[in-house]
Design a protein around this motif. Structure first.
Motif, PDB file in Angstrom:
ATOM      1  N   GLU A   3     -20.741  31.398   7.645  1.00 34.05           N
ATOM      2  CA  GLU A   3     -21.434  30.443   6.776  1.00 34.05           C
ATOM      3  C   GLU A   3     -20.643  30.186   5.499  1.00 34.05           C
ATOM      4  OE1 GLU A   3     -25.350  30.659   3.964  1.00 34.05           O
ATOM      5  OE2 GLU A   3     -25.622  31.255   6.059  1.00 34.05           O
ATOM      6  N   PHE A   4     -20.080  31.253   4.931  1.00 37.37           N
ATOM      7  CA  PHE A   4     -19.287  31.137   3.704  1.00 37.37           C
ATOM      8  C   PHE A   4     -18.031  30.299   3.952  1.00 37.37           C
ATOM      9  CE2 PHE A   4     -15.740  32.677   1.118  1.00 37.37           C
ATOM     10  CZ  PHE A   4     -16.241  32.481  -0.165  1.00 37.37           C
ATOM     11  N   LYS A   8     -17.156  26.494   2.404  1.00 29.64           N
ATOM     12  CA  LYS A   8     -15.999  26.251   1.543  1.00 29.64           C
ATOM     13  C   LYS A   8     -15.093  25.172   2.128  1.00 29.64           C
ATOM     14  CE  LYS A   8     -17.587  29.189  -1.237  1.00 29.64           C
ATOM     15  NZ  LYS A   8     -18.423  28.653  -2.338  1.00 29.64           N
ATOM     16  N   VAL A   9     -14.928  25.187   3.453  1.00 31.39           N
ATOM     17  CA  VAL A   9     -14.121  24.139   4.083  1.00 31.39           C
ATOM     18  C   VAL A   9     -14.788  22.781   3.870  1.00 31.39           C
ATOM     19  CG1 VAL A   9     -13.279  23.217   6.277  1.00 31.39           C
ATOM     20  CG2 VAL A   9     -13.103  25.667   5.802  1.00 31.39           C
ATOM     21  N   PHE A  12     -14.191  21.678   0.205  1.00 33.73           N
ATOM     22  CA  PHE A  12     -12.844  21.194  -0.083  1.00 33.73           C
ATOM     23  C   PHE A  12     -12.556  19.856   0.614  1.00 33.73           C
ATOM     24  CE2 PHE A  12     -11.975  25.757  -1.099  1.00 33.73           C
ATOM     25  CZ  PHE A  12     -11.573  25.550  -2.402  1.00 33.73           C
ATOM     26  N   LEU A  13     -13.077  19.696   1.830  1.00 35.66           N
ATOM     27  CA  LEU A  13     -12.901  18.412   2.512  1.00 35.66           C
ATOM     28  C   LEU A  13     -13.616  17.294   1.767  1.00 35.66           C
ATOM     29  CD1 LEU A  13     -13.297  19.352   6.300  1.00 35.66           C
ATOM     30  CD2 LEU A  13     -11.245  18.467   5.171  1.00 35.66           C
ATOM     31  N   THR A  14     -14.811  17.606   1.250  1.00 33.31           N
ATOM     32  CA  THR A  14     -15.569  16.598   0.519  1.00 33.31           C
ATOM     33  C   THR A  14     -14.879  16.241  -0.789  1.00 33.31           C
ATOM     34  OG1 THR A  14     -17.617  17.464   1.468  1.00 33.31           O
ATOM     35  CG2 THR A  14     -17.827  16.023  -0.446  1.00 33.31           C
ATOM     36  N   GLN A 165     -15.466  15.725   6.820  1.00 32.71           N
ATOM     37  CA  GLN A 165     -16.428  16.429   5.987  1.00 32.71           C
ATOM     38  C   GLN A 165     -17.839  16.337   6.556  1.00 32.71           C
ATOM     39  OE1 GLN A 165     -18.797  15.236   3.458  1.00 32.71           O
ATOM     40  NE2 GLN A 165     -18.642  13.066   3.938  1.00 32.71           N
ATOM     41  N   CYS A 166     -18.149  15.255   7.258  1.00 31.30           N
ATOM     42  CA  CYS A 166     -19.466  15.142   7.903  1.00 31.30           C
ATOM     43  C   CYS A 166     -19.635  16.205   8.989  1.00 31.30           C
ATOM     44  CB  CYS A 166     -19.646  13.751   8.510  1.00 31.30           C
ATOM     45  SG  CYS A 166     -20.115  12.476   7.334  1.00 31.30           S
ATOM     46  N   ILE A 167     -18.574  16.403   9.764  1.00 36.04           N
ATOM     47  CA  ILE A 167     -18.621  17.419  10.813  1.00 36.04           C
ATOM     48  C   ILE A 167     -18.857  18.807  10.224  1.00 36.04           C
ATOM     49  CG2 ILE A 167     -17.244  18.611  12.570  1.00 36.04           C
ATOM     50  CD1 ILE A 167     -15.887  15.913  13.150  1.00 36.04           C
ATOM     51  N   MET A 168     -18.168  19.125   9.140  1.00 34.64           N
ATOM     52  CA  MET A 168     -18.305  20.449   8.531  1.00 34.64           C
ATOM     53  C   MET A 168     -19.659  20.636   7.864  1.00 34.64           C
ATOM     54  SD  MET A 168     -15.624  21.842   9.534  1.00 34.64           S
ATOM     55  CE  MET A 168     -15.983  23.417   8.739  1.00 34.64           C
ATOM     56  N   TRP A 169     -20.155  19.581   7.196  1.00 33.32           N
ATOM     57  CA  TRP A 169     -21.482  19.704   6.577  1.00 33.32           C
ATOM     58  C   TRP A 169     -22.561  19.803   7.637  1.00 33.32           C
ATOM     59  CZ3 TRP A 169     -22.184  21.578   2.114  1.00 33.32           C
ATOM     60  CH2 TRP A 169     -21.342  21.281   1.039  1.00 33.32           C
ATOM     61  N   TRP A 170     -22.413  19.127   8.749  1.00 33.15           N
ATOM     62  CA  TRP A 170     -23.381  19.290   9.839  1.00 33.15           C
ATOM     63  C   TRP A 170     -23.387  20.732  10.329  1.00 33.15           C
ATOM     64  CZ3 TRP A 170     -22.016  20.851  14.813  1.00 33.15           C
ATOM     65  CH2 TRP A 170     -23.098  20.991  15.690  1.00 33.15           C
ATOM     66  N   TRP A 171     -22.201  21.284  10.504  1.00 33.00           N
ATOM     67  CA  TRP A 171     -22.087  22.679  10.954  1.00 33.00           C
ATOM     68  C   TRP A 171     -22.725  23.621   9.934  1.00 33.00           C
ATOM     69  CZ3 TRP A 171     -16.795  25.433  12.319  1.00 33.00           C
ATOM     70  CH2 TRP A 171     -17.079  26.612  13.022  1.00 33.00           C
ATOM     71  N   TYR A 172     -22.457  23.392   8.664  1.00 32.89           N
ATOM     72  CA  TYR A 172     -23.047  24.224   7.611  1.00 32.89           C
ATOM     73  C   TYR A 172     -24.577  24.094   7.616  1.00 32.89           C
ATOM     74  CZ  TYR A 172     -24.194  25.910   2.922  1.00 32.89           C
ATOM     75  OH  TYR A 172     -24.742  26.601   1.862  1.00 32.89           O
ATOM     76  N   GLY A 173     -25.072  22.869   7.757  1.00 33.46           N
ATOM     77  CA  GLY A 173     -26.517  22.671   7.816  1.00 33.46           C
ATOM     78  C   GLY A 173     -27.140  23.377   8.998  1.00 33.46           C
TER      79      GLY A 173
END
Length: 217
Positions: A3-4, A8-9, A12-14, A165-173
């Protein structure tokens, strides 16, 4: 730990995505605003401010910090756009609409909703709707791109960064089980792929002018 790392990825992408606005602003300084709309800058600034408040309410430091930087950067882009815009009245009216929206959201979430959970749901809902609208706003340029058969007015780096960044935020969510973070980024990913496809289709059709040739020297 996962999750951490994902958060962070995503952060940084955003931040990298926000920084691609510098490329657009530099083009505006050289050639003027042209067909470049101010709507994406206003939309991103407004969405970032709402997600900043959402991050504060949910005690999500990564979300809050990312959107604080995004708010400041996009506000600076708006100021520069305004400086070089030939029709400042249109810019002024567009910014005024988004400011009115922000004031309304802030007042409603602060005064009407008494519990943090209610405020969270309200801000999350506003963030979802505005973020999807922001991701879709470049579609207004697609008509111009198709008519001119040139992708000059659309930013390829910005589209790629939005997609990543959308892909990573979806994963984080997904990892934190937050629907408000997941849903708009699923939509954003799909919209970004469509935009990238349009840009690539018309990538080699940029009009050749003396100024464009000199820019490549």
């Amino acid at each position: 730990m996962l999750e951490f790392l994902v958060s962070k990825v995503a952060m940084f992408l955003t931040l990298g995505m926000f920084s691609t606005g510098i490329h657009t602003v530099q083009k505006i300084r050289r050639k003027g605003t042209g067909d470049t709309p101010i709507l994406p800058f206003c939309g991103f600034a407004t969405a970032c401010f709402i997600w900043l408040n959402y991050g504060i309410i949910t005690s999500d430091g990564t979300l809050a910090f990312t959107n604080l930087v995004g708010t400041l950067l996009n506000c600076s882009y708006i100021l520069l756009y305004y400086w070089y815009a030939p029709n400042k009245t249109v810019v002024y009216k567009t910014v005024a609409v988004f400011l009115f929206l922000l004031v309304g959201v802030h007042m409603y979430s602060s005064w009407y909703h008494t519990s943090p959970e209610e405020a969270k749901n309200f801000l999350g809902s506003c963030g979802v709707l505005l973020t999807i609208g922001t991701f879709a706003s470049p579609f207004a340029q697609m008509k111009v791109v198709i008519e001119k058969k040139s992708a000059e007015s659309m930013s390829f780096p910005l589209s790629v960064m939005v997609c990543a960044q959308c892909i990573m935020w979806w994963w984080y969510g997904y990892l934190i089980d937050d629907f408000f973070v997941q849903f708009p980024n699923i939509c954003g990913t799909m919209l970004a792929f469509v935009q990238i496809g349009v840009i690539l289709k018309f990538w080699d059709n940029k009009p050749k002018t003396v100024s464009s040739v000199m820019d490549t020297v």
